[in-house]
Motif scaffolding. Structure first.
Motif, short mmCIF file in Angstrom:
data_model
loop_
_atom_site.label_atom_id
_atom_site.label_comp_id
_atom_site.label_asym_id
_atom_site.label_seq_id
_atom_site.Cartn_x
_atom_site.Cartn_y
_atom_site.Cartn_z
N LEU A 168 0.81 -1.22 0.00
CA LEU A 168 0.00 0.00 0.00
C LEU A 168 0.84 1.27 0.00
N LEU A 169 2.13 1.12 0.28
CA LEU A 169 2.98 2.30 0.43
C LEU A 169 3.42 2.88 -0.91
N GLY A 170 3.51 2.04 -1.92
CA GLY A 170 3.93 2.51 -3.24
C GLY A 170 2.74 2.73 -4.16
N PRO A 171 3.01 3.10 -5.41
CA PRO A 171 1.92 3.30 -6.37
C PRO A 171 1.21 1.99 -6.67
N PRO A 172 -0.08 2.03 -6.97
CA PRO A 172 -0.82 0.80 -7.29
C PRO A 172 -0.22 0.09 -8.50
N VAL A 173 -0.08 -1.23 -8.42
CA VAL A 173 0.42 -2.00 -9.56
C VAL A 173 -0.67 -2.07 -10.62
N ALA A 174 -0.28 -2.37 -11.85
CA ALA A 174 -1.19 -2.27 -12.98
C ALA A 174 -2.46 -3.11 -12.81
N ARG A 175 -2.31 -4.35 -12.35
CA ARG A 175 -3.50 -5.21 -12.25
C ARG A 175 -4.47 -4.69 -11.19
N ASP A 176 -3.94 -4.20 -10.07
CA ASP A 176 -4.81 -3.63 -9.03
C ASP A 176 -5.44 -2.33 -9.51
#
Length: 216
Positions: A168-176
Motif C-alpha cells: 500500500l505504500l507505493g503506487p498501485p500496480v497495474a492489475r490492481d
C-alpha cells in the motif's frame, strides 16, 4: 482554523478530557487515553467529569479557565459540547464516542460498526446517501468487515484487494489499478467512500489521481 500547540518552549500541551465515566467501557477507554498521554512527556492531560444532565454545563467554566490546547470527549451531552465549542472556538475537539460528526473535528472509535456508523452519519450531513467500502488486507477477514459494513449500509458497494501494508505504500500496480478503476467508475455519483486502514486511504486517493477521478 488557527490551533495552538503550546504556550511556548518547554510548556506542556494541555489536553482537557471531558468524560462521562459512568459506564465500565468508558472507564476502559479513559485508561487507554491516560496510557497514551503518559507516553508523551510534553502532554498534560486533565480530566473534567461530564454528565448528560443539565448541570453538566457547570464544567464549562473550569475547562475554559484551564486554557486547553485541545479537547477529547466521551459523553452524550450535545448541549455541553456546543457550549464548549462556542467558548473554545480555536482548538481541536476529538470525540471518543458517537457524538454527531458535524460537532467535532475528528473521532476515535473502538469498534468496526461504530466506525462505519460515524462515517455514514457524516456523509448524510453532506447529502450523500450512496456509500462504498474499499477493503485491503486478509481475505479471511474481509467477509467479517463486509458484514459489519452492510449492517450499517445495507446496499453499499464493496471491493476487497489482498495485499500487505508494504504493497500500500507505493503506487498501485497495474492489475490492481485496473480492478479498482473499474469498481470506482461503476459507482453512481455522488458516492462516499470508506476505508478502515490508514494506508488504504492513501492508496485509494493515489489510484483516483492516476485515473483522473476527482475525489474531494
Amino acid at each position: 482554523m488557527a490551533k495552538r500547540t503550546s504556550d511556548g518552549p518547554g510548556e506542556p500541551i494541555r489536553i482537557a478530557a471531558v468524560w462521562d465515566s459512568t459506564g465500565l467501557q468508558s472507564q476502559f477507554v479513559f485508561a487507554g487515553v491516560c496510557r497514551w498521554a503518559g507516553l508523551l512527556p510534553d502532554v498534560e492531560l486533565r480530566r473534567f467529569e461530564a454528565f448528560d444532565r443539565p448541570e453538566g454545563l457547570a464544567i464549562v467554566e473550569p475547562v475554559v479557565s484551564w486554557r486547553p490546547h485541545g479537547v477529547i470527549l466521551r459523553m452524550g451531552n450535545t448541549d455541553l459540547l456546543a457550549e464548549l465549542r462556542k467558548s473554545l472556538p480555536r482548538i481541536p475537539f476529538v470525540a471518543a464516542s458517537g457524538l454527531p460528526a458535524t460537532m467535532v473535528d475528528s473521532a476515535v472509535t473502538a469498534g468496526t460498526e461504530q466506525t462505519f456508523r460515524l462515517a455514514r452519519n457524516f456523509y448524510r450531513t453532506q447529502n450523500i446517501s450512496r456509500i462504498g467500502y474499499f477493503y485491503v488486507g486478509n481475505d479471511e477477514i474481509a467477509s467479517g468487515m463486509f458484514a459489519a459494513f452492510h449492517s450499517v449500509v445495507p446496499n453499499g458497494a464493496v471491493l476487497s484487494r489482498t495485499t500487505d501494508v508494504d504493497g500500500l505504500l507505493g503506487p498501485p500496480v497495474a492489475r490492481d489499478l485496473e480492478v479498482v478503476r473499474k469498481w470506482l467508475m461503476s459507482l453512481q455519483r455522488p458516492t462516499g467512500l470508506m476505508v478502515t486502514e490508514n494506508h488504504a486511504a492513501g492508496y485509494l486517493a493515489h489510484t483516483c489521481r492516476l485515473i483522473g477521478l476527482n475525489v474531494p
